[in-house]
Enzyme design. Structure first.
Site, short mmCIF file in Angstrom:
data_model
loop_
_atom_site.label_atom_id
_atom_site.label_comp_id
_atom_site.label_asym_id
_atom_site.label_seq_id
_atom_site.Cartn_x
_atom_site.Cartn_y
_atom_site.Cartn_z
N TYR A 136 -2.46 5.47 1.40
CA TYR A 136 -1.06 5.37 0.97
C TYR A 136 -0.84 6.03 -0.38
O TYR A 136 0.07 6.86 -0.54
CB TYR A 136 -0.62 3.90 0.90
CG TYR A 136 0.76 3.73 0.31
CD1 TYR A 136 1.89 4.05 1.06
CD2 TYR A 136 0.94 3.27 -0.99
CE1 TYR A 136 3.17 3.92 0.52
CE2 TYR A 136 2.20 3.14 -1.54
CZ TYR A 136 3.31 3.47 -0.78
OH TYR A 136 4.57 3.35 -1.32
N SER A 173 6.34 6.76 -5.12
CA SER A 173 5.90 5.42 -5.53
C SER A 173 5.13 5.55 -6.83
O SER A 173 4.55 6.60 -7.11
CB SER A 173 5.00 4.80 -4.45
OG SER A 173 4.34 3.65 -4.93
#
Length: 262
Positions: A156, A143
């Site tokens: 995350y 990501s």
């Protein structure tokens, strides 16, 4: 006559979003598939659709990869069925939004298990299988959050930073062998990620920058086969990653905190 060897691409988190789109992109290239996700029903529907449209072999396994024993169960399934794998795509993962101290610890540790430990375990368990092929690929889905600390997405972003670092190191270790290792780092994508993370308010703003899963998947597959180390879909995302390299960490964290504030 010699029997033609059947090889497969294995995709985790394959029932929806980018994983589903990558499955279709590979099937379009006449690559057989092993699809893994939690949902038996969604996998079954996708299996039937791909087999009917593209005529490739598709086998499915419904399993919760956030559980510690899951990677070994996947490995056992592959070895028992004697599947030859030449592509491993570690796509399964999710995020949780909120302040670290206020989020449930168990849920955060489960996210760590899926985003990091499962990826690591599958790479380790399946590396001998991949290395047996003349040419093979590992694609770990990361990501743009991997390139900076993100307050309220603290764990995350940290898990994705791990995936990025791990992937680059593994790529270097394997550079003289048959296995090419790449990392995909998308920004906002039109999937269910924001809803599961609890980011429904943010998802409305993200719609301005969202890419479609099919678009990201096609860029990912082309980049993987081209042997790219890092695949960052979208010009805006590329600019943001490079900005993270030249701007101060404190400034970037302040900006991220403003975007993702609770």
């Amino acid at each position: 006559m010699l029997e033609t060897k059947i090889t497969y691409a294995m995709i985790t988190g394959a029932s929806k979003g980018i994983g589903k789109s990558m499955a279709i992109a590979l099937a379009r290239r006449k690559i057989n598939l092993l699809l893994i996700s939690r949902s038996t029903d969604e996998l079954g529907v996708l299996q039937t659709a791909i087999k009917n449209q593209y005529g490739v072999e598709v086998h499915i396994l419904a399993i919760d990869l956030s559980q510690a024993q899951a990677p070994k169960a996947v490995y056992n399934w592959i070895t028992e069925k004697n599947y030859a794998i030449h592509i491993l795509i570690n796509n399964a993962g999710y995020g949780l939004w909120g302040k670290f101290g206020e989020l449930d610890l168990g849920a955060q540790l489960e996210m760590c298990q899926l985003n990091m430990t499962t990826v690591t375990s599958l790479c380790h368990l399946l590396l001998p299988v991949l290395s047996a092929e003349k040419k093979a690929y590992i694609l770990n889905v990361c990501s743009t959050a991997a390139y900076q600390a993100v307050p309220t997405l603290a764990i995350y972003s940290a898990t994705k930073a791990f995936v990025l670092s791990f992937t680059r190191a593994l790529r270097f270790e394997l550079k003289d062998g048959p296995v090419s290792v790449s990392c995909l780092s998308p920004g906002p994508v039109d999937t269910g990620f924001a809803h599961r993370a609890g980011l429904d308010a943010f998802s409305k703003m993200a719609e301005k920058f969202n890419m479609k899963p099919d678009e990201v998947a096609e860029i990912a597959i082309k980049g993987m086969f081209a042997g790219k180390s890092e695949i960052i879909p979208g010009f805006t995302n590329i600019i943001s990653v490079y900005a993270n390299r030249i701007l101060s960490k404190g400034f970037i964290e302040k900006m991220a905190a403003g975007i993702y504030k609770t």
